[in-house]
Design a protein around this motif. Structure first.
Motif, PDB file in Angstrom:
ATOM      1  N   ASP A  73       0.810  -1.213   0.000  1.00 37.42           N
ATOM      2  CA  ASP A  73       0.000   0.000   0.000  1.00 37.42           C
ATOM      3  C   ASP A  73       0.849   1.271   0.000  1.00 37.42           C
ATOM      4  N   GLY A  74       2.156   1.121   0.198  1.00 42.54           N
ATOM      5  CA  GLY A  74       3.049   2.272   0.181  1.00 42.54           C
ATOM      6  C   GLY A  74       3.121   3.022   1.501  1.00 42.54           C
ATOM      7  N   VAL A  75       2.595   2.432   2.567  1.00 41.72           N
ATOM      8  CA  VAL A  75       2.537   3.100   3.857  1.00 41.72           C
ATOM      9  C   VAL A  75       3.835   2.897   4.651  1.00 41.72           C
ATOM     10  N   ILE A  76       4.540   1.799   4.391  1.00 40.47           N
ATOM     11  CA  ILE A  76       5.845   1.564   4.996  1.00 40.47           C
ATOM     12  C   ILE A  76       6.843   1.215   3.903  1.00 40.47           C
ATOM     13  N   THR A  77       8.114   1.309   4.242  1.00 39.98           N
ATOM     14  CA  THR A  77       9.165   0.862   3.325  1.00 39.98           C
ATOM     15  C   THR A  77       9.943  -0.255   3.996  1.00 39.98           C
ATOM     16  N   ARG A  78      10.426  -1.154   3.167  1.00 44.54           N
ATOM     17  CA  ARG A  78      11.233  -2.288   3.625  1.00 44.54           C
ATOM     18  C   ARG A  78      12.607  -2.112   2.994  1.00 44.54           C
ATOM     19  N   THR A  79      13.635  -2.137   3.823  1.00 42.28           N
ATOM     20  CA  THR A  79      14.992  -2.005   3.323  1.00 42.28           C
ATOM     21  C   THR A  79      15.745  -3.285   3.630  1.00 42.28           C
ATOM     22  N   TYR A  80      16.258  -3.907   2.568  1.00 44.16           N
ATOM     23  CA  TYR A  80      17.031  -5.144   2.691  1.00 44.16           C
ATOM     24  C   TYR A  80      18.510  -4.793   2.646  1.00 44.16           C
ATOM     25  N   HIS A  81      19.246  -5.250   3.645  1.00 47.74           N
ATOM     26  CA  HIS A  81      20.687  -5.041   3.703  1.00 47.74           C
ATOM     27  C   HIS A  81      21.366  -6.386   3.456  1.00 47.74           C
ATOM     28  N   PRO A  82      22.050  -6.544   2.307  1.00 47.37           N
ATOM     29  CA  PRO A  82      22.664  -7.837   1.972  1.00 47.37           C
ATOM     30  C   PRO A  82      23.944  -8.096   2.775  1.00 47.37           C
ATOM     31  N   GLU A  83      23.764  -8.395   4.039  1.00 48.49           N
ATOM     32  CA  GLU A  83      24.870  -8.686   4.930  1.00 48.49           C
ATOM     33  C   GLU A  83      24.804 -10.153   5.302  1.00 48.49           C
ATOM     34  N   VAL A  84      25.741 -10.601   6.098  1.00 49.31           N
ATOM     35  CA  VAL A  84      25.693 -11.957   6.624  1.00 49.31           C
ATOM     36  C   VAL A  84      25.613 -11.841   8.138  1.00 49.31           C
ATOM     37  N   PRO A  85      24.500 -12.208   8.762  1.00 42.70           N
ATOM     38  CA  PRO A  85      23.228 -12.594   8.134  1.00 42.70           C
ATOM     39  C   PRO A  85      22.515 -11.365   7.559  1.00 42.70           C
ATOM     40  N   PRO A  86      21.602 -11.608   6.606  1.00 47.28           N
ATOM     41  CA  PRO A  86      20.873 -10.485   6.008  1.00 47.28           C
ATOM     42  C   PRO A  86      20.080  -9.714   7.072  1.00 47.28           C
ATOM     43  N   ARG A  87      19.917  -8.426   6.830  1.00 47.81           N
ATOM     44  CA  ARG A  87      19.181  -7.573   7.767  1.00 47.81           C
ATOM     45  C   ARG A  87      18.084  -6.853   6.983  1.00 47.81           C
ATOM     46  N   VAL A  88      16.882  -6.835   7.543  1.00 48.20           N
ATOM     47  CA  VAL A  88      15.747  -6.146   6.936  1.00 48.20           C
ATOM     48  C   VAL A  88      15.198  -5.172   7.964  1.00 48.20           C
ATOM     49  N   GLU A  89      14.918  -3.947   7.518  1.00 48.41           N
ATOM     50  CA  GLU A  89      14.358  -2.932   8.406  1.00 48.41           C
ATOM     51  C   GLU A  89      13.092  -2.360   7.787  1.00 48.41           C
ATOM     52  N   TYR A  90      12.178  -1.967   8.645  1.00 47.36           N
ATOM     53  CA  TYR A  90      10.911  -1.382   8.231  1.00 47.36           C
ATOM     54  C   TYR A  90      10.806   0.011   8.822  1.00 47.36           C
ATOM     55  N   GLU A  91      10.229   0.923   8.050  1.00 48.27           N
ATOM     56  CA  GLU A  91       9.955   2.256   8.566  1.00 48.27           C
ATOM     57  C   GLU A  91       8.760   2.845   7.822  1.00 48.27           C
ATOM     58  N   ILE A  92       8.191   3.867   8.421  1.00 45.81           N
ATOM     59  CA  ILE A  92       7.054   4.530   7.793  1.00 45.81           C
ATOM     60  C   ILE A  92       7.546   5.310   6.584  1.00 45.81           C
ATOM     61  N   SER A  93       6.815   5.213   5.489  1.00 44.94           N
ATOM     62  CA  SER A  93       7.144   5.959   4.277  1.00 44.94           C
ATOM     63  C   SER A  93       6.641   7.393   4.388  1.00 44.94           C
ATOM     64  N   ASP A  94       6.983   8.204   3.391  1.00 48.27           N
ATOM     65  CA  ASP A  94       6.457   9.571   3.367  1.00 48.27           C
ATOM     66  C   ASP A  94       4.929   9.548   3.325  1.00 48.27           C
ATOM     67  N   LEU A  95       4.367   8.610   2.547  1.00 45.14           N
ATOM     68  CA  LEU A  95       2.906   8.474   2.501  1.00 45.14           C
ATOM     69  C   LEU A  95       2.366   8.107   3.880  1.00 45.14           C
ATOM     70  N   GLY A  96       3.021   7.186   4.558  1.00 47.17           N
ATOM     71  CA  GLY A  96       2.595   6.787   5.897  1.00 47.17           C
ATOM     72  C   GLY A  96       2.663   7.930   6.892  1.00 47.17           C
ATOM     73  N   ARG A  97       3.654   8.799   6.736  1.00 50.69           N
ATOM     74  CA  ARG A  97       3.782   9.943   7.646  1.00 50.69           C
ATOM     75  C   ARG A  97       2.607  10.906   7.517  1.00 50.69           C
ATOM     76  N   THR A  98       1.941  10.887   6.380  1.00 52.08           N
ATOM     77  CA  THR A  98       0.776  11.761   6.232  1.00 52.08           C
ATOM     78  C   THR A  98      -0.369  11.334   7.149  1.00 52.08           C
ATOM     79  N   LEU A  99      -0.282  10.139   7.723  1.00 51.32           N
ATOM     80  CA  LEU A  99      -1.304   9.658   8.660  1.00 51.32           C
ATOM     81  C   LEU A  99      -1.105  10.198  10.066  1.00 51.32           C
ATOM     82  N   ALA A 100       0.046  10.822  10.349  1.00 53.33           N
ATOM     83  CA  ALA A 100       0.345  11.309  11.702  1.00 53.33           C
ATOM     84  C   ALA A 100      -0.740  12.225  12.260  1.00 53.33           C
ATOM     85  N   PRO A 101      -1.251  13.206  11.491  1.00 48.22           N
ATOM     86  CA  PRO A 101      -2.320  14.047  12.055  1.00 48.22           C
ATOM     87  C   PRO A 101      -3.575  13.244  12.403  1.00 48.22           C
TER      88      PRO A 101
END
Length: 130
Positions: A73-101
């Motif tokens: 839906d574009g509300v969060i972003t997923r960032t994959y870091h190709p490390e050993v072991p792999p690391r994935v992080e989630y954060e609110i996208s710019d679209l998701g930040r519009t939900l703050a109010p």
């Protein structure tokens, strides 16, 4: 109350015409969406295990499915870091930040009105059977 859409029992109303906020409610207010977005907003970028720790009653499958849907839906972003072991992080996208109010208003509403809701529930639950 006047409406822009004429409806008769023989013609079922289109759900989006009957309630134009319905699609937005489906995106934002599913069972786990709001707690996930709240956790990401309050605590910033997080890994799967961190989110799971903040929401201990969610199952890994439900968390995975909800994160995928929010990413779709574009509300969060997923960032994959190709490390050993792999690391994935989630954060609110710019679209998701519009939900703050919206969340701020809901938080204020809850703070102001949930005692009244609880009182009403108590009155309803303790009244004699009909």
């Amino acid at each position: 109350m006047a409406t822009d859409v004429a409806w008769t029992p023989s013609e079922p109303a289109d759900a989006e015409q009957a309630c134009p906020i319905g699609p937005a409610v489906e995106v934002v207010f599913s069972r786990w969406t709001t707690p996930i977005l709240w956790a990401l907003d309050r605590h910033g970028r997080q890994r799967f295990v961190e989110l799971q720790g903040r929401l201990p009653s969610i199952t890994p499958k439900v968390l995975t499915d909800t994160l995928r849907r929010l990413e779709r839906d574009g509300v969060i972003t997923r960032t994959y870091h190709p490390e050993v072991p792999p690391r994935v992080e989630y954060e609110i996208s710019d679209l998701g930040r519009t939900l703050a109010p919206l969340f701020a208003h809901l938080n204020q509403w809850a703070t102001t009105n949930m005692p009244k809701v609880e009182e009403s529930r108590h009155i309803y639950d303790t009244r004699p059977p009909r």
